[in-house]
Scaffold this motif. Sequence first.
Motif, PDB file in Angstrom:
ATOM      1  N   GLN A 287       1.084   2.176   4.238  1.00  0.00           N
ATOM      2  CA  GLN A 287       0.781   1.136   5.213  1.00  0.00           C
ATOM      3  C   GLN A 287       1.971   1.018   6.161  1.00  0.00           C
ATOM      4  O   GLN A 287       3.030   1.616   5.923  1.00  0.00           O
ATOM      5  CB  GLN A 287       0.525  -0.204   4.502  1.00  0.00           C
ATOM      6  N   PHE A 288       1.797   0.256   7.251  1.00  0.00           N
ATOM      7  CA  PHE A 288       2.842   0.174   8.262  1.00  0.00           C
ATOM      8  C   PHE A 288       3.223  -1.276   8.543  1.00  0.00           C
ATOM      9  O   PHE A 288       2.360  -2.152   8.631  1.00  0.00           O
ATOM     10  CB  PHE A 288       2.378   0.855   9.551  1.00  0.00           C
ATOM     11  N   GLU A 296       7.242   0.976  10.641  1.00  0.00           N
ATOM     12  CA  GLU A 296       7.864   1.690   9.542  1.00  0.00           C
ATOM     13  C   GLU A 296       6.856   1.865   8.401  1.00  0.00           C
ATOM     14  O   GLU A 296       6.159   0.918   8.039  1.00  0.00           O
ATOM     15  CB  GLU A 296       9.090   0.925   9.031  1.00  0.00           C
ATOM     16  N   PRO A 297       6.753   3.069   7.843  1.00  0.00           N
ATOM     17  CA  PRO A 297       5.790   3.291   6.759  1.00  0.00           C
ATOM     18  C   PRO A 297       6.280   2.708   5.442  1.00  0.00           C
ATOM     19  O   PRO A 297       7.475   2.725   5.142  1.00  0.00           O
ATOM     20  CB  PRO A 297       5.703   4.820   6.681  1.00  0.00           C
ATOM     21  N   ARG A 298       5.357   2.189   4.665  1.00  0.00           N
ATOM     22  CA  ARG A 298       5.615   1.714   3.316  1.00  0.00           C
ATOM     23  C   ARG A 298       4.542   2.342   2.430  1.00  0.00           C
ATOM     24  O   ARG A 298       3.347   2.146   2.663  1.00  0.00           O
ATOM     25  CB  ARG A 298       5.532   0.195   3.226  1.00  0.00           C
TER      26      ARG A 298
END
Length: 322
Positions: A287-288, A296-298
């Motif tokens: 998710q972002f 930022e990606p998580r």
Amino acid sequence: MLEEVERWLTRRSWSVSDRPLERVLAAKRGTTVSVVLPALNEEATVGDIVGVIRRELMTPAVPLVDELVVIDSGSTDRTAEVAAAAGARVVARDDVLPRIPAVPGKGEVLWRSLMVTSGDVVCFVDADLRDFSADFVTGIVGPLLTDPDVEFVKAMYDRPFGAEPDGAAPGGSPGQGGRVTELVARPLLNLHWPRLAGFVQPLGGEYAARRSLLERLPFPVGYGVELGLLVDALHTVGLDALAQVDVGVRKHRHQDERALGRMAAAIYRTAQLRLSRGHLVRPRLTQFERGPAGFEPRTYAVDTEERPPMAEITEYARRRVA
């Protein structure tokens, strides 16, 4: 909708008012009922829920519920203290079956609850409900006491979204299935298990079942537990043994979109596992979130583990013999 489902809706969908409390109590006879609240940081609501059940369903005049257990899955607030003060027996998740290391997840808690309860009927109630009514318990327990052919009962209700004083969703219309239900679970059920298309709240956390059924079912450890149990119950006992009861309105704490995304991924994978025991989708979800440098990606792991039927656990089998 399948004709079979249309017939099921007329035969196995009821309102709580269809079974007055007096009728439910008269049908109880020697059947014992356990109510389980899985709880994680719910000090604001768990005490009220426990208090209602104790006052209205656990008295000499109304002895419907025989045991009330809160399973605390690692709360960092006063959940355990508040629940105990209100009259529940509180059990820490990690104290149940300690030889099997616990993993985070609601399904893990529900599975372990079978080990520390004894009721012939087990009723699950989420611990984050507001304005709780005893109808949630009497409504879903009732069919199991009055109809020997019913094995599994889910609550159905309106789900207001937002904080409107009259219980309406933003814009004045009542909330319905819930976002993950409507966008993920309902399409999956209609496409792959159309016999379950009649369930209004397939992901609802309030449901009751006979212990003799629950102990034969595997439990997904996380968010997929409700869909997994419903699908497996269908295959184990058949549609006519499943039912639903309208208990009115359910108010609870809503999760943000990112948490719902993780829930949706777990539910999808639970469904996919049941569709094919071969190739599985990658159990990760990215998710972002916007950060100082942009989005930022998580990446999160998707719940993939399942607990076996409790009937296969040595400690449980020994307890049943004893």
